[in-house]
Enzyme design. Structure first.
Site, PDB file in Angstrom:
ATOM      1  N   GLY A 232     -15.745  12.522  -3.757  1.00 27.07           N
ATOM      2  CA  GLY A 232     -15.985  11.095  -3.911  1.00 27.07           C
ATOM      3  C   GLY A 232     -15.834  10.536  -5.303  1.00 27.07           C
ATOM      4  O   GLY A 232     -15.935   9.324  -5.490  1.00 27.07           O
ATOM      5  N   GLU A 265     -16.071  19.043  -3.521  1.00 23.99           N
ATOM      6  CA  GLU A 265     -15.001  18.728  -2.571  1.00 23.99           C
ATOM      7  C   GLU A 265     -14.171  17.550  -3.069  1.00 23.99           C
ATOM      8  O   GLU A 265     -14.096  16.512  -2.401  1.00 23.99           O
ATOM      9  CB  GLU A 265     -15.601  18.379  -1.206  1.00 23.99           C
ATOM     10  CG  GLU A 265     -16.533  19.422  -0.633  1.00 23.99           C
ATOM     11  CD  GLU A 265     -17.348  18.899   0.552  1.00 23.99           C
ATOM     12  OE1 GLU A 265     -17.105  17.759   1.001  1.00 23.99           O
ATOM     13  OE2 GLU A 265     -18.228  19.628   1.028  1.00 23.99           O
ATOM     14  N   PRO A 266     -13.529  17.657  -4.221  1.00 23.20           N
ATOM     15  CA  PRO A 266     -12.775  16.506  -4.721  1.00 23.20           C
ATOM     16  C   PRO A 266     -11.479  16.297  -3.940  1.00 23.20           C
ATOM     17  O   PRO A 266     -10.789  17.255  -3.608  1.00 23.20           O
ATOM     18  CB  PRO A 266     -12.459  16.874  -6.171  1.00 23.20           C
ATOM     19  CG  PRO A 266     -12.692  18.333  -6.295  1.00 23.20           C
ATOM     20  CD  PRO A 266     -13.415  18.826  -5.079  1.00 23.20           C
ATOM     21  N   ARG A 268      -9.587  12.444  -3.721  1.00 16.22           N
ATOM     22  CA  ARG A 268      -8.887  11.343  -4.381  1.00 16.22           C
ATOM     23  C   ARG A 268      -8.660  11.553  -5.873  1.00 16.22           C
ATOM     24  O   ARG A 268      -7.581  11.276  -6.399  1.00 16.22           O
ATOM     25  CB  ARG A 268      -9.684  10.055  -4.177  1.00 16.22           C
ATOM     26  CG  ARG A 268      -9.009   8.828  -4.750  1.00 16.22           C
ATOM     27  CD  ARG A 268     -10.001   7.673  -4.926  1.00 16.22           C
ATOM     28  NE  ARG A 268     -10.873   7.474  -3.812  1.00 16.22           N
ATOM     29  CZ  ARG A 268     -10.624   6.661  -2.782  1.00 16.22           C
ATOM     30  NH1 ARG A 268      -9.531   5.942  -2.752  1.00 16.22           N
ATOM     31  NH2 ARG A 268     -11.495   6.551  -1.788  1.00 16.22           N
ATOM     32  N   TYR A 308      -9.202  -1.821   2.996  1.00 10.98           N
ATOM     33  CA  TYR A 308     -10.349  -1.844   2.064  1.00 10.98           C
ATOM     34  C   TYR A 308     -10.219  -2.918   0.983  1.00 10.98           C
ATOM     35  O   TYR A 308     -11.035  -2.955   0.061  1.00 10.98           O
ATOM     36  CB  TYR A 308     -10.479  -0.509   1.326  1.00 10.98           C
ATOM     37  CG  TYR A 308     -10.386   0.722   2.189  1.00 10.98           C
ATOM     38  CD1 TYR A 308     -11.419   1.065   3.057  1.00 10.98           C
ATOM     39  CD2 TYR A 308      -9.277   1.550   2.111  1.00 10.98           C
ATOM     40  CE1 TYR A 308     -11.334   2.205   3.838  1.00 10.98           C
ATOM     41  CE2 TYR A 308      -9.185   2.694   2.894  1.00 10.98           C
ATOM     42  CZ  TYR A 308     -10.216   3.008   3.757  1.00 10.98           C
ATOM     43  OH  TYR A 308     -10.125   4.132   4.526  1.00 10.98           O
ATOM     44  N   CYS A 334       4.437  -6.896  11.704  1.00 11.14           N
ATOM     45  CA  CYS A 334       4.103  -8.229  12.211  1.00 11.14           C
ATOM     46  C   CYS A 334       2.605  -8.488  12.159  1.00 11.14           C
ATOM     47  O   CYS A 334       1.943  -8.597  13.200  1.00 11.14           O
ATOM     48  CB  CYS A 334       4.637  -8.368  13.629  1.00 11.14           C
ATOM     49  SG  CYS A 334       6.391  -8.028  13.675  1.00 11.14           S
ATOM     50  N   GLU A 335       2.050  -8.517  10.988  1.00  7.97           N
ATOM     51  CA  GLU A 335       0.636  -8.837  10.786  1.00  7.97           C
ATOM     52  C   GLU A 335       0.491  -9.515   9.425  1.00  7.97           C
ATOM     53  O   GLU A 335       1.110  -9.067   8.452  1.00  7.97           O
ATOM     54  CB  GLU A 335      -0.230  -7.557  10.746  1.00  7.97           C
ATOM     55  CG  GLU A 335      -0.161  -6.751  12.003  1.00  7.97           C
ATOM     56  CD  GLU A 335      -1.473  -6.108  12.374  1.00  7.97           C
ATOM     57  OE1 GLU A 335      -2.529  -6.568  11.902  1.00  7.97           O
ATOM     58  OE2 GLU A 335      -1.405  -5.148  13.149  1.00  7.97           O
ATOM     59  N   TYR A 363      -4.890   9.174   0.284  1.00  8.10           N
ATOM     60  CA  TYR A 363      -5.087   8.292   1.430  1.00  8.10           C
ATOM     61  C   TYR A 363      -3.915   7.322   1.594  1.00  8.10           C
ATOM     62  O   TYR A 363      -4.085   6.197   2.023  1.00  8.10           O
ATOM     63  CB  TYR A 363      -6.428   7.551   1.322  1.00  8.10           C
ATOM     64  CG  TYR A 363      -7.590   8.507   1.136  1.00  8.10           C
ATOM     65  CD1 TYR A 363      -7.990   9.329   2.197  1.00  8.10           C
ATOM     66  CD2 TYR A 363      -8.241   8.653  -0.088  1.00  8.10           C
ATOM     67  CE1 TYR A 363      -9.022  10.236   2.035  1.00  8.10           C
ATOM     68  CE2 TYR A 363      -9.281   9.562  -0.251  1.00  8.10           C
ATOM     69  CZ  TYR A 363      -9.664  10.344   0.811  1.00  8.10           C
ATOM     70  OH  TYR A 363     -10.680  11.239   0.655  1.00  8.10           O
TER      71      TYR A 363
HETATM   72  N1  LLP Z   1     -15.950  15.560   1.410  1.00  7.37           N
HETATM   73  C1  LLP Z   1     -16.253  14.841   2.499  1.00  7.37           C
HETATM   74  C2  LLP Z   1     -17.239  15.367   3.453  1.00  7.37           C
HETATM   75  C3  LLP Z   1     -15.639  13.597   2.706  1.00  7.37           C
HETATM   76  O1  LLP Z   1     -15.955  12.885   3.787  1.00  7.37           O
HETATM   77  C4  LLP Z   1     -14.690  13.117   1.772  1.00  7.37           C
HETATM   78  C5  LLP Z   1     -14.031  11.832   1.978  1.00  7.37           C
HETATM   79  C6  LLP Z   1     -14.392  13.921   0.656  1.00  7.37           C
HETATM   80  C7  LLP Z   1     -15.053  15.131   0.496  1.00  7.37           C
HETATM   81  C8  LLP Z   1     -13.394  13.524  -0.385  1.00  7.37           C
HETATM   82  O2  LLP Z   1     -13.704  12.325  -1.010  1.00  7.37           O
HETATM   83  P1  LLP Z   1     -12.787  11.843  -2.246  1.00  7.37           P
HETATM   84  O3  LLP Z   1     -13.005  12.808  -3.375  1.00  7.37           O
HETATM   85  O4  LLP Z   1     -11.369  11.856  -1.778  1.00  7.37           O
HETATM   86  O5  LLP Z   1     -13.260  10.470  -2.512  1.00  7.37           O
HETATM   87  N2  LLP Z   1      -9.702   6.503   3.301  1.00  7.37           N
HETATM   88  C9  LLP Z   1     -10.593   6.085   2.255  1.00  7.37           C
HETATM   89  C10 LLP Z   1     -11.415   7.230   1.732  1.00  7.37           C
HETATM   90  C11 LLP Z   1     -12.189   7.959   2.804  1.00  7.37           C
HETATM   91  C12 LLP Z   1     -12.993   9.102   2.273  1.00  7.37           C
HETATM   92  C13 LLP Z   1     -13.574   9.880   3.367  1.00  7.37           C
HETATM   93  N3  LLP Z   1     -14.272  11.053   2.962  1.00  7.37           N
HETATM   94  C14 LLP Z   1      -9.792   5.403   1.158  1.00  7.37           C
HETATM   95  O6  LLP Z   1      -8.571   5.314   1.266  1.00  7.37           O
HETATM   96  O7  LLP Z   1     -10.357   4.895   0.179  1.00  7.37           O
END
Ligand code: LLP
Length: 406
Positions: A232, A265-266, A268, A308, A334-335, A363
């Site tokens: 996150g 768990e990185p 993004r 978002y 078409c949106e 993403y």
């Molecule tokens: N671990 C778990 C359990 C998660 O649910 C997620 C993301 C991550 C790790 C990785 O999070 P990150 O480091 O990538 O922020 N589609 C959305 C983001 C959805 C994230 C869902 N979970 C977007 O495009 O902003």
């Protein structure tokens, strides 16, 4: 800054060779981001489990695996892909709120590190699967630490009332149950507070709550090995780096010296800066007071602006002419919600010019679809200062109907 890794001359060659729209990833940025994580966390020596949902391209996953990283998967399909990409099963963890019995069996047969379960019913299903396979299932629970991460409501996951995780009270009961089971082995506890989080404070708060819980559980005789603080960590859109040092300080401040192995768990923060979406201007037009650039990428390729309200910087590839103007950059779907950017400031590009949409490595492709029967884009990896290769071919019209029956 933006064009250092995505040089216009190279992007032009890629567009000519692979067509547009195309996702272009930089191996150098991806590896640099992994190196930044390793450096920031070196005192803790955690296990990094790359969140494959952010970008599950095999070529990128293979890079992470070669760096010694594990994977965080959220479906049987992602587990399958993780294995194909070369992640070692003892470094794979399985998260998600709705794992099916088949997916749990697949995970146990694979021999992954642990399952992050999210409900008592799931734990019972995991126990059944382990009994069937005559094994013990390594279990971690996703806890809901009830902290506010200050991000978009769709990606806020650690508040009470969200569908994710279990309360500390419930978790305690489940761990005590699991400790008595012949088929379950409680090994860890996890939280994931949300995505695109920019402040270390909610991590520190959630980590303190997790650590206190694990300590209390140990006094009841259930000793866990792993403390998983999820992913996150945010990325400033348009920047080619996300600095994990503040996150590392917050996590190390709580877990140093506890003897627990920390897991992260990185997703993004590693993949977003590593990619751009390259698209070509098809037409220009005016609508009311607005200037529109109609491009060959659309919301099916990159849904984040529509879903978002995400703001991805868009830049002209190469120099522009004339004064800057504000443009809405829209696709062919078409949106009215089909836009890649609203009010982007650019010098007027002629039809046929290339645009690069930044911070698109996470993403982007992984959330893409064939909506409006648009074949999905190709993916390319930049492997050196002037070298690149195709890592996923562009889908064809035949791909659109390949799985269909009469
Ligand atoms: N671990 C778990 C359990 C998660 O649910 C997620 C993301 C991550 C790790 C990785 O999070 P990150 O480091 O990538 O922020 N589609 C959305 C983001 C959805 C994230 C869902 N979970 C977007 O495009 O902003």
């Amino acid at each position: 800054m933006l064009s250092r890794y995505f040089k216009p001359s190279l992007l032009k060659r890629i567009a000519a060779g692979a067509g547009t729209p195309v996702y272009v990833y930089s191996r150098a940025v991806f590896l640099r981001q992994i190196a930044a994580y390793k450096k920031a966390f070196r005192s803790l020596d955690p296990l990094f489990c790359y969140a494959m949902k952010s970008n599950s391209s095999r070529a990128l996953c293979a890079l992470a695996a070669r760096e010694g990283w594990g994977a965080d998967v959220v479906s049987g399909g992602e587990l399958y892909r993780a294995l194909k990409a070369g992640f070692a099963p003892p470094k794979i963890i399985f998260s998600g709120v709705g794992k099916t019995p088949e997916e749990l069996e697949f995970a146990l047969k694979t021999g992954i590190l642990f399952v992050n379960a999210e409900s008592f019913e799931e734990v019972l299903e995991l126990e059944r699967a382990a009994a069937k396979l005559k094994t013990r299932a390594p279990l971690s629970l996703r806890l809901n630490p009830d902290v506010e991460p200050h991000t978009h409501k769709y990606i806020t996951t650690g508040r009470l009332g969200s569908k994710f995780g279990v309360t500390f009270e419930e978790a305690r009961k489940i761990y005590l149950y699991a400790a008595e089971s012949d088929y379950l082995e409680p090994v860890g506890a996890q939280f994931h507070i949300g995505s695109q989080v920019h402040s270390p404070a909610p991590y520190a708060l959630a980590a303190r709550r997790l650590a206190a819980f694990i300590l209390q559980l140990a006094s009841s005789g259930v000793r866990l090995k792993y403390a998983d603080v999820g992913g996150g960590w945010g990325v400033k859109e348009g920047s080619e780096m996300s600095d994990p040092a503040p996150l590392a300080r917050a996590v190390a401040g709580v877990f140093s010296g506890t003897g627990l192995r920390v897991i992260l768990e990185p997703g993004r923060s590693v993949s977003a800066p590593s990619g751009v979406l390259l698209t070509r201007v098809v037409y220009r037009k005016r609508g009311g007071h607005k200037n529109f650039l109609i491009v060959d990428a659309a919301m099916n390729d990159l849904i984040r602006p529509a879903l978002y309200g995400a703001r991805h910087p868009v830049a002209l590839v190469g120099p522009g002419r004339g004064p800057e103007k504000l443009y809405d950059i829209v696709g062919a779907v078409c949106e009215t919600g089909d836009f890649l950017a609203e009010g982007a400031r650019l010098r007027e590009p002629a039809a046929g010019r290339l645009l690069a949409v930044y911070s698109a490595g996470a993403y982007g492709f992984s959330m893409s679809s064939q909506y409006n029967s648009r074949p999905r884009a190709a993916e390319v990896l930049i492997t050196g200062p002037s070298s690149w290769r195709l890592i996923r071919r562009r889908e064809t019209y035949k791909d659109l109907v390949a799985a269909e029956m009469k």
